[in-house]
Enzyme design. Structure first.
Site, mmCIF file in Angstrom:
data_model
loop_
_atom_site.group_PDB
_atom_site.id
_atom_site.type_symbol
_atom_site.label_atom_id
_atom_site.label_comp_id
_atom_site.label_asym_id
_atom_site.label_seq_id
_atom_site.Cartn_x
_atom_site.Cartn_y
_atom_site.Cartn_z
ATOM 1 N NE ARG A 33 -12.544 -18.572 34.932
ATOM 2 C CZ ARG A 33 -12.197 -19.339 35.711
ATOM 3 N NH1 ARG A 33 -11.392 -20.515 36.238
ATOM 4 N NH2 ARG A 33 -13.456 -19.707 35.766
ATOM 5 N NE ARG A 74 -23.588 -22.735 41.375
ATOM 6 C CZ ARG A 74 -22.079 -23.036 40.924
ATOM 7 N NH1 ARG A 74 -22.231 -24.924 40.687
ATOM 8 N NH2 ARG A 74 -21.536 -22.636 40.227
ATOM 9 C CE LYS A 220 -17.060 -18.348 31.666
ATOM 10 N NZ LYS A 220 -17.219 -18.865 32.781
ATOM 11 C CB THR A 281 -13.215 -26.848 30.627
ATOM 12 O OG1 THR A 281 -13.836 -25.628 30.146
ATOM 13 C CG2 THR A 281 -14.116 -27.437 31.479
#
Length: 482
Positions: A33, A74, A220, A281
Site C-alpha cells: 500500500r 485535521r 474505504k 487498521t
C-alpha cells in the site's frame, strides 16, 4: 498448506531499505500500500519500482494499492508542537486562526466548513478518539468546546464527529493530483477514502480511467452514514471492485461497541456481491515497538480470517515500525492457524438466485465439485481478466485456486482474492491438445499435486477472450490428459 488469506502491507520509512523490503516480500506480502497521505511523489514512484523489481527477482506477484488521503479533517499546529488537556478544560477550534498559532486555549482547523457542520451537543473526537470534546457553542468561525476526555494533543491530529455527517467531499484537490500519480505508477488498485455514495466511486473510476489506468477501485468504508444506511452501503459495494473495512475512522464515528458487528456485516455483504474485502487498521499495532503481537491482536486477525475477509492490512506496523519483517511473519502464522480451523473450510451453499452468465455457472460448478468430489487437490482456472477465479473465491473451500493467465495486470488483480494464486501462463503458444497437460505439469513441478490426484480445470473454447469460460474438465494426474 498454502495460505489463502492475503496480506497488505503499507510502505514507509521503516522499509525503505531494499534489504528490509525484500525480506518482507519473501516473508509473504501479497499487496503493498502506498499511502498518499504521507511522503512525496518521488518516494512512491521509487517504492513501486523497487517492489516490482524485487517481486520479479523472487518470482512472486505483488500488487500495488494506491490509497488516496480523502477529506481527512485535521486541526492545525501549535506554537509549542503539543499541549495537554484535562477534563473540564475549555477549548476552541477556530477556522480563521493562523495555522501555526495554536495554544492551550485554541487551535486552527484545516476544514473551514466544520463550524457549519456542527451543532451544540455534538461530540468531536480528536486523534482517533484519544481526546474528546463536547460542543457547547458555535459563533462564526469558532467552535467552543469542553474537554470530556483529556490527553496530549499535537499538531495535525484528525477530527471526527461522532455519528458522522460531515459534508466534506470524498475527492479533494490533492486526491485529483494523486490520481494522476497513481496512474503514472500504474497501481493495480486505487483506494478511495471516505466515500459517501456510489457516485464518489464512479467519479474516481472515471478520473483514473481518463489517465489511461484500469486500476480496480477499492472503497474505504469509514463514514458512519455509509453503514447506518444499508442501501447506501450496498450501492457503494456494487460500484466498487473491492471494499476496505477502515476500522480507524469508522470506529471513531460509530463507536467501538458497534464496530465488530459492523465489520462482520460489511464482509458478509461484500462477499455476497462477489467483491473482495480487506480488513484494516491496528491489526498488530503493538508490533510497531514489539517483536511479538499481543494475544488480543492474534485473535483480531484470526477473527477476520474466520469472517471470510480476503485480506488483512498492516499500516504503521510496516510503514514506521521497528519490526516490519517479523510482523509479516507473525501475521502469516496467525492466518495459517486460523485457516486450519474448520470454520474457514465450510462448504457454502450455492446461491439460489438465477445465474445469467455462463462463466459464473462454470465457476459454481467447479466449486461444487471441489467441495464434494473426493480426491480433488487443486483448481486450475484459465483466465483473461480474473473474473472467473474471483467468482470461485467467493465460495469457501480449502482447495487452492490457480489463476493461469498471460496478463500481468490480471495476475496482480487476482492476488488479492482469497485462495487464488496467480500463475503466468501463455496459452496461445501451445497447441490446444497440450494446454491442459502443460498446466497440470506446472502444478506437479510446484509440488502441489501428485500422481493419482484429481485436478479441476476451467477454460473457454477460445483463448485470450473476456468472459469466454464455458468448460469444466476433471483430470487425474498421471493419466493421458487432453
Amino acid at each position: 498448506m498454502l495460505r489463502r488469506t492475503k496480506i497488505v502491507a503499507t510502505l514507509g520509512p521503516a522499509c525503505d531499505d531494499p534489504a528490509v523490503l525484500e525480506n518482507m516480500i519473501v516473508a509473504g506480502v501479497d499487496v503493498v500500500r502506498l499511502n498518499f497521505s504521507h511522503g512525496q511523489a518521488e518516494d512512491h514512484i521509487e517504492r513501486a519500482r523497487l517492489v516490482r523489481e524485487l517481486a520479479h527477482k523472487h518470482k512472486r506477484t505483488v500488487a500495488i494499492l494506491g490509497d488516496l488521503q480523502g477529506p481527512k479533517i485535521r486541526i492545525a499546529r501549535f506554537k509549542e508542537k503539543s499541549i495537554s488537556l484535562a477534563v473540564g478544560d475549555s477549548f476552541t477550534l477556530d477556522a480563521n486562526l493562523d495555522t501555526n498559532a495554536g495554544d492551550q486555549n485554541q487551535v486552527g482547523i484545516d476544514y473551514k466548513e466544520l463550524p457549519g457542520d456542527c451543532r451544540v451537543g455534538d461530540k468531536l473526537l480528536l486523534d482517533d478518539g484519544r481526546v474528546i470534546f463536547d460542543v457547547v457553542g458555535i459563533e462564526g468561525s469558532r467552535i467552543d468546546c469542553v474537554v470530556t476526555v483529556g490527553g496530549c494533543l499535537s499538531n495535525n491530529k484528525g477530527i471526527n464527529r461522532q455519528g458522522g455527517g460531515l459534508s466534506a467531499p470524498a475527492l479533494t484537490d490533492k486526491d485529483l493530483r494523486d490520481i494522476k500519480l497513481a496512474a503514472e505508477i500504474s497501481v493495480d488498485f486505487l483506494a478511495v477514502s471516505f466515500p459517501r455514495s456510489a457516485e464518489d466511486i464512479n467519479t474516481a473510476r472515471a478520473l483514473i480511467n481518463k489517465e489511461g489506468s484500469i486500476a480496480a477501485i477499492v472503497a474505504k468504508i469509514e463514514r458512519a452514514e455509509t453503514v447506518n444506511d444499508l442501501d447506501i452501503l450496498d450501492e457503494i459495494i456494487e460500484a466498487s471492485d473491492g471494499i476496505m473495512v477502515a476500522r480507524g475512522d469508522l470506529g471513531v464515528e460509530i463507536g467501538d461497541a458497534e464496530l465488530i458487528g459492523v465489520q462482520k456485516q460489511i464482509i458478509e455483504r461484500t462477499k455476497a456481491r462477489r467483491k473482495v474485502v480487506i480488513t484494516a487498521t491496528q491489526m498488530m499495532e503493538s508490533m510497531i515497538n514489539s517483536p511479538l503481537p499481543t494475544r488480543a491482536e492474534v485473535f483480531d486477525v484470526a477473527n477476520a480470517v474466520l469472517d471470510g475477509t480476503d485480506a488483512v492490512m498492516l499500516s504503521g506496523e510496516t510503514a514506521a515500525g521497528q519490526f516490519p519483517v517479523e510482523t509479516i511473519e507473525a501475521m502469516c502464522r496467525v492466518i495459517l492457524g486460523a485457516e486450519r480451523h474448520y470454520g474457514t473450510q465450510t462448504k457454502d451453499r450455492l446461491p439460489r438466485e438465477e445465474i445469467v452468465e455462463i462463466d459464473e455457472s462454470i465457476a459454481h460448478a467447479v466449486m461444487y465439485a471441489a467441495n464434494h468430489l473426493k480426491g480433488v487437490k487443486a483448481i486450475i482456472c484459465m483466465t483473461e481478466t480474473g473474473a472467473t477465479p474471483r467468482l470461485m473465491s467467493r465460495i469457501s473451500s480449502n482447495l487452492p485456486i490457480f489463476a493461469f493467465t498471460r496478463r500481468l495486470d490480471t495476475q496482480a488483480r487476482v492476488v488479492l482474492c482469497r485462495g487464488v494464486h496467480p500463475v503466468e501462463f501463455e496459452i496461445a503458444e501451445l497447441p490446444p491438445e497440450k494446454i491442459n497437460q502443460s498446466a497440470v505439469n506446472q502444478l506437479v513441478l510446484k509440488g502441489v499435486v501428485n500422481k493419482g490426484d484429481l485436478v479441476l480445470v476451467s477454460k473457454g473454447d477460445y483463448v485470450n477472450v473476456h468472459g469466454g469460460t464455458n468448460t469444466l474438465k476433471i483430470m487425474r494426474v498421471g493419466d493421458d490428459i487432453l
